[in-house]
Design a protein around this motif. Structure first.
Motif, PDB file in Angstrom:
ATOM      1  N   LEU A  13      46.568  24.091  37.154  1.00  0.00           N
ATOM      2  CA  LEU A  13      45.727  24.500  36.018  1.00  0.00           C
ATOM      3  C   LEU A  13      44.468  25.227  36.485  1.00  0.00           C
ATOM      4  O   LEU A  13      44.049  26.211  35.872  1.00  0.00           O
ATOM      5  N   ILE A  14      43.883  24.748  37.577  1.00  0.00           N
ATOM      6  CA  ILE A  14      42.687  25.409  38.121  1.00  0.00           C
ATOM      7  C   ILE A  14      43.020  26.820  38.591  1.00  0.00           C
ATOM      8  O   ILE A  14      42.273  27.774  38.315  1.00  0.00           O
ATOM      9  N   VAL A  15      44.126  26.973  39.290  1.00  0.00           N
ATOM     10  CA  VAL A  15      44.526  28.308  39.769  1.00  0.00           C
ATOM     11  C   VAL A  15      44.813  29.232  38.591  1.00  0.00           C
ATOM     12  O   VAL A  15      44.410  30.402  38.594  1.00  0.00           O
ATOM     13  N   LEU A  16      45.512  28.736  37.573  1.00  0.00           N
ATOM     14  CA  LEU A  16      45.815  29.570  36.405  1.00  0.00           C
ATOM     15  C   LEU A  16      44.533  30.000  35.698  1.00  0.00           C
ATOM     16  O   LEU A  16      44.378  31.173  35.333  1.00  0.00           O
ATOM     17  N   ALA A  17      43.594  29.077  35.527  1.00  0.00           N
ATOM     18  CA  ALA A  17      42.325  29.421  34.884  1.00  0.00           C
ATOM     19  C   ALA A  17      41.544  30.425  35.725  1.00  0.00           C
ATOM     20  O   ALA A  17      41.014  31.415  35.195  1.00  0.00           O
ATOM     21  N   THR A  18      41.498  30.183  37.016  1.00  0.00           N
ATOM     22  CA  THR A  18      40.789  31.095  37.918  1.00  0.00           C
ATOM     23  C   THR A  18      41.421  32.484  37.890  1.00  0.00           C
ATOM     24  O   THR A  18      40.711  33.496  37.858  1.00  0.00           O
ATOM     25  N   THR A  19      42.736  32.524  37.882  1.00  0.00           N
ATOM     26  CA  THR A  19      43.445  33.806  37.834  1.00  0.00           C
ATOM     27  C   THR A  19      43.101  34.570  36.557  1.00  0.00           C
ATOM     28  O   THR A  19      42.832  35.779  36.598  1.00  0.00           O
ATOM     29  N   LEU A  20      43.107  33.869  35.427  1.00  0.00           N
ATOM     30  CA  LEU A  20      42.804  34.530  34.162  1.00  0.00           C
ATOM     31  C   LEU A  20      41.355  34.991  34.090  1.00  0.00           C
ATOM     32  O   LEU A  20      41.066  36.085  33.592  1.00  0.00           O
ATOM     33  N   ILE A  21      40.455  34.183  34.606  1.00  0.00           N
ATOM     34  CA  ILE A  21      39.029  34.531  34.557  1.00  0.00           C
ATOM     35  C   ILE A  21      38.706  35.695  35.493  1.00  0.00           C
ATOM     36  O   ILE A  21      37.985  36.622  35.131  1.00  0.00           O
ATOM     37  N   THR A  22      39.229  35.639  36.710  1.00  0.00           N
ATOM     38  CA  THR A  22      38.900  36.658  37.716  1.00  0.00           C
ATOM     39  C   THR A  22      39.851  37.848  37.714  1.00  0.00           C
ATOM     40  O   THR A  22      39.578  38.856  38.345  1.00  0.00           O
ATOM     41  N   ARG A  23      40.989  37.677  37.041  1.00  0.00           N
ATOM     42  CA  ARG A  23      42.058  38.694  37.030  1.00  0.00           C
ATOM     43  C   ARG A  23      42.558  39.018  38.439  1.00  0.00           C
ATOM     44  O   ARG A  23      42.984  40.124  38.725  1.00  0.00           O
ATOM     45  N   ARG A  24      42.504  38.024  39.286  1.00  0.00           N
ATOM     46  CA  ARG A  24      43.031  38.155  40.648  1.00  0.00           C
ATOM     47  C   ARG A  24      44.460  37.625  40.633  1.00  0.00           C
ATOM     48  O   ARG A  24      44.721  36.473  40.970  1.00  0.00           O
ATOM     49  N   GLU A  72      46.950  38.008  42.405  1.00  0.00           N
ATOM     50  CA  GLU A  72      47.563  37.601  43.670  1.00  0.00           C
ATOM     51  C   GLU A  72      47.450  36.094  43.896  1.00  0.00           C
ATOM     52  O   GLU A  72      48.161  35.522  44.731  1.00  0.00           O
ATOM     53  N   LEU A  73      46.597  35.425  43.160  1.00  0.00           N
ATOM     54  CA  LEU A  73      46.462  33.970  43.285  1.00  0.00           C
ATOM     55  C   LEU A  73      47.668  33.225  42.704  1.00  0.00           C
ATOM     56  O   LEU A  73      47.875  32.045  43.005  1.00  0.00           O
ATOM     57  N   LEU A  74      48.455  33.897  41.892  1.00  0.00           N
ATOM     58  CA  LEU A  74      49.579  33.231  41.225  1.00  0.00           C
ATOM     59  C   LEU A  74      50.630  32.696  42.199  1.00  0.00           C
ATOM     60  O   LEU A  74      51.360  31.774  41.850  1.00  0.00           O
ATOM     61  N   TRP A  75      50.691  33.230  43.406  1.00  0.00           N
ATOM     62  CA  TRP A  75      51.665  32.711  44.375  1.00  0.00           C
ATOM     63  C   TRP A  75      51.353  31.255  44.723  1.00  0.00           C
ATOM     64  O   TRP A  75      52.221  30.516  45.185  1.00  0.00           O
ATOM     65  N   LEU A  76      50.109  30.827  44.474  1.00  0.00           N
ATOM     66  CA  LEU A  76      49.729  29.443  44.760  1.00  0.00           C
ATOM     67  C   LEU A  76      50.320  28.444  43.763  1.00  0.00           C
ATOM     68  O   LEU A  76      50.449  27.263  44.073  1.00  0.00           O
ATOM     69  N   VAL A  77      50.667  28.907  42.572  1.00  0.00           N
ATOM     70  CA  VAL A  77      51.142  27.996  41.523  1.00  0.00           C
ATOM     71  C   VAL A  77      52.367  27.195  41.966  1.00  0.00           C
ATOM     72  O   VAL A  77      52.348  25.960  41.946  1.00  0.00           O
ATOM     73  N   PRO A  78      53.472  27.839  42.378  1.00  0.00           N
ATOM     74  CA  PRO A  78      54.616  27.018  42.799  1.00  0.00           C
ATOM     75  C   PRO A  78      54.345  26.236  44.083  1.00  0.00           C
ATOM     76  O   PRO A  78      54.824  25.111  44.245  1.00  0.00           O
ATOM     77  N   LEU A  79      53.552  26.808  44.977  1.00  0.00           N
ATOM     78  CA  LEU A  79      53.235  26.110  46.227  1.00  0.00           C
ATOM     79  C   LEU A  79      52.502  24.796  45.950  1.00  0.00           C
ATOM     80  O   LEU A  79      52.866  23.753  46.478  1.00  0.00           O
TER      81      LEU A  79
END
Length: 101
Positions: A36-47, A49-56
């Motif tokens: 959830l933190i990675v998803l929120a950070t991704t949406l806020i920063t529009r980065r 490339e962070l999405l690869w962390l979700v399944p990991l």
């Protein structure tokens, strides 16, 4: 022969039985929180490339819990959709105090 579940309602008690170990449940909770933190950070920063962390993070913490503490095979391999749903229902149940962690 392994039981086949037709509904999530039938599946969830099985899912909880496969997550009887508190350390395993805690690792699931940590992984889900980090997702959830990675998803929120991704949406806020529009980065994106962070999405690869979700399944990991999501699977990594859960699978460590299963292999080293629960000593069973994750339900993800047999019931991928129900297992994903179970992760979030269990997360909610732990968050609201319905399930001990």
């Amino acid at each position: 022969m392994e039981k086949r579940f037709r509904t999530f309602r039938e599946f969830y008690p099985y899912y909880l039985a496969e997550h009887d170990n508190r350390t395993c449940r805690r690792l699931h909770f940590i992984g889900s929180t980090l997702v959830l933190i990675v998803l929120a950070t991704t949406l806020i920063t529009r980065r994106w490339e962070l999405l690869w962390l979700v399944p990991l993070l999501g699977y990594g913490f859960a699978w460590v819990g299963h292999y080293f503490f629960e000593h069973n095979r994750p339900a993800t391999f047999t019931y991928p959709l129900f297992s994903l749903m179970g992760d979030w229902v269990m997360f909610r149940d732990m968050l609201i105090g319905r399930l001990r962690w």
